[in-house]
Design a protein around this motif. Sequence first.
Motif, mmCIF file in Angstrom:
data_model
loop_
_atom_site.group_PDB
_atom_site.id
_atom_site.type_symbol
_atom_site.label_atom_id
_atom_site.label_comp_id
_atom_site.label_asym_id
_atom_site.label_seq_id
_atom_site.Cartn_x
_atom_site.Cartn_y
_atom_site.Cartn_z
ATOM 1 N N GLN A 193 -4.453 2.141 8.628
ATOM 2 C CA GLN A 193 -4.030 1.033 9.939
ATOM 3 C C GLN A 193 -3.177 1.641 10.486
ATOM 4 O OE1 GLN A 193 -2.094 -1.861 7.496
ATOM 5 N NE2 GLN A 193 -4.112 -2.571 6.362
ATOM 6 N N THR A 194 -2.698 3.078 10.250
ATOM 7 C CA THR A 194 -2.216 3.427 11.818
ATOM 8 C C THR A 194 -3.095 3.957 13.216
ATOM 9 O OG1 THR A 194 -2.508 5.534 10.875
ATOM 10 C CG2 THR A 194 -0.594 4.953 9.731
ATOM 11 N N ARG A 218 -3.190 4.489 -2.244
ATOM 12 C CA ARG A 218 -4.354 3.788 -0.943
ATOM 13 C C ARG A 218 -4.335 4.545 -0.199
ATOM 14 N NH1 ARG A 218 -4.301 -2.502 -0.929
ATOM 15 N NH2 ARG A 218 -5.650 -2.070 0.573
ATOM 16 N N LEU A 219 -4.045 6.015 0.425
ATOM 17 C CA LEU A 219 -4.331 7.025 1.657
ATOM 18 C C LEU A 219 -5.501 6.238 2.597
ATOM 19 C CD1 LEU A 219 -2.432 8.784 2.996
ATOM 20 C CD2 LEU A 219 -3.536 10.258 1.782
ATOM 21 N N PRO A 220 -6.504 6.861 2.078
ATOM 22 C CA PRO A 220 -7.594 6.157 3.653
ATOM 23 C C PRO A 220 -6.893 4.786 4.296
ATOM 24 C CG PRO A 220 -8.558 7.698 1.293
ATOM 25 C CD PRO A 220 -6.956 7.131 0.797
ATOM 26 N N LEU A 231 -9.457 12.540 2.709
ATOM 27 C CA LEU A 231 -8.339 12.095 2.002
ATOM 28 C C LEU A 231 -8.580 11.580 0.732
ATOM 29 C CD1 LEU A 231 -6.876 10.161 5.181
ATOM 30 C CD2 LEU A 231 -6.078 12.302 4.412
ATOM 31 N N PRO A 232 -7.610 11.726 -0.477
ATOM 32 C CA PRO A 232 -8.039 11.627 -1.311
ATOM 33 C C PRO A 232 -7.020 9.802 -1.587
ATOM 34 C CG PRO A 232 -5.514 13.313 -1.223
ATOM 35 C CD PRO A 232 -6.680 13.381 -0.135
ATOM 36 N N SER A 233 -7.496 9.610 -2.884
ATOM 37 C CA SER A 233 -7.237 7.623 -3.061
ATOM 38 C C SER A 233 -5.424 8.211 -2.849
ATOM 39 C CB SER A 233 -7.757 7.496 -4.011
ATOM 40 O OG SER A 233 -7.354 8.110 -5.286
ATOM 41 N N GLY A 234 -4.993 8.758 -3.835
ATOM 42 C CA GLY A 234 -3.787 8.727 -4.231
ATOM 43 C C GLY A 234 -2.644 9.930 -3.394
ATOM 44 N N LEU A 235 -1.516 9.347 -3.184
ATOM 45 C CA LEU A 235 -0.616 10.874 -2.562
ATOM 46 C C LEU A 235 0.907 10.152 -3.129
ATOM 47 C CD1 LEU A 235 0.326 13.173 -0.967
ATOM 48 C CD2 LEU A 235 0.344 11.424 0.936
ATOM 49 N N MET A 254 0.768 -1.320 -0.170
ATOM 50 C CA MET A 254 0.186 0.144 0.134
ATOM 51 C C MET A 254 0.593 1.079 0.045
ATOM 52 S SD MET A 254 -3.350 -0.786 3.044
ATOM 53 C CE MET A 254 -2.209 -0.284 4.207
ATOM 54 N N LEU A 255 2.001 1.522 0.260
ATOM 55 C CA LEU A 255 3.310 2.363 0.541
ATOM 56 C C LEU A 255 4.428 2.315 0.561
ATOM 57 C CD1 LEU A 255 3.647 5.487 1.586
ATOM 58 C CD2 LEU A 255 3.489 4.447 3.661
ATOM 59 N N THR A 256 4.645 2.503 -0.701
ATOM 60 C CA THR A 256 6.658 2.624 -0.584
ATOM 61 C C THR A 256 7.087 4.170 -0.009
ATOM 62 O OG1 THR A 256 6.493 3.678 -2.478
ATOM 63 C CG2 THR A 256 6.894 1.409 -2.442
ATOM 64 N N ALA A 257 8.325 4.092 0.850
ATOM 65 C CA ALA A 257 8.543 5.626 1.438
ATOM 66 C C ALA A 257 10.087 5.208 1.605
ATOM 67 C CB ALA A 257 8.283 5.288 2.532
#
Length: 398
Positions: free
Chosen positions: A224-225, A217-219, A233-237, A189-192
């Motif tokens: 999950q946090t 999948r920002l929402p 919130l938008p879907s993509g960031l 869901m997230l790369t950082a």
Amino acid sequence: LETDPDGRGNWEMGAGQQEAEPQDEASADGGSALLRPFLRELRFEQVTVEYRDASAGREHHAEFERILLSSQGERVSVDLKGRLDGQLLNLTGGIDESAIGAADQPTGFTLTGNLGDIELQARGMLDAISAAANVDLRLEAKAPSLAALTKFAGRDLPDQGPLDVTLHISGADGDYRADDIKVKLGAEMLTAAVEGTIADLAEMSGIELDVAMDTARLPDVVQQTGIEVPVALPSGLNAEAKLSGSLEALAVPAYKVGIQDEGVEASATGQVADLLALKGLMADVSMETSSLAALSKYANTELPDSGPVVLTGKLSSPGGLDAPSDVSANIKGDGVNADIVGSIADLLAAEGVLLALNVDGDSLQQVASLAGQDLSSREPMRLKGELSLSSGTYKVDK
């Protein structure tokens, strides 16, 4: 082991109150002859260590089934097995024989193992005997998921991974720094990624980090946090930022954010003087939407299905997002050009909006269409006024 609220450890035993006793000639060289016993094996079993940090309000508990040091040529092998804060801990490796020799002689060492699901590796030079405690080491950690860090973070972390961390620590006399910091998260869901340095690890100051993240999948990530966000919130960031300062005063000298949502593309660049309090926010914003209706969830009200619309603007929020913010924008639609200047008392709640409007339209019909109305007049028109929004009620004056 325990510290008081001032951070003084109960192992200090009056440190700083007694003058050092003069050394005799036998120990003037650091006492290497006395500190290098010829032992084949040294074993500790069933060792328990409790550590309570009253200044930080933290407690840690370690239970070691076995700590084994054994001589193998010019190396002392290390074998440690136990638990740290309930997490299984296994470490194996070796220390140069000089580790139990004279002070002020940095010693090479290597350690590998695991803490729970986290794979650990450490290698470098260490002088633990001298008062200076010189350190020059490289640490590596790999975890299958952020959830493996939950016990140490003090809160539930999402089951997203893998996570890779590497850094170099060096220094002496309690002055230690971390450089060549590299953190990579490759979750579904997230790369950082995080790269940079921390000049003072004890004070967590001198932070200079480059941060980047990307999610479609920002929402879901925010859910999950466990963090509650009071706005849609938008879907993509995707975001890039530079962090500078300390944990007490962390600034963002530069950032770039991109937002993707159904029918909406937006970006922002700027800086934040105080990230923790979200004060001193400056932003240059641009947005394109296929229809104003796509912005309804952000405006917390139904907007007309009209467009497309292009917006460029500036935001200045010196006191924080819940304090008065200055805004200016230009909006272009089909045959319509609008300039907006004003303030918003609470940006997060979209309350206390007061905006001066200057709208020029090729025809009244086009302006009305943008507002979701159907008028037949094709005469050019100009509108000036003040738009206010309070408690969900829109009002136009002047």
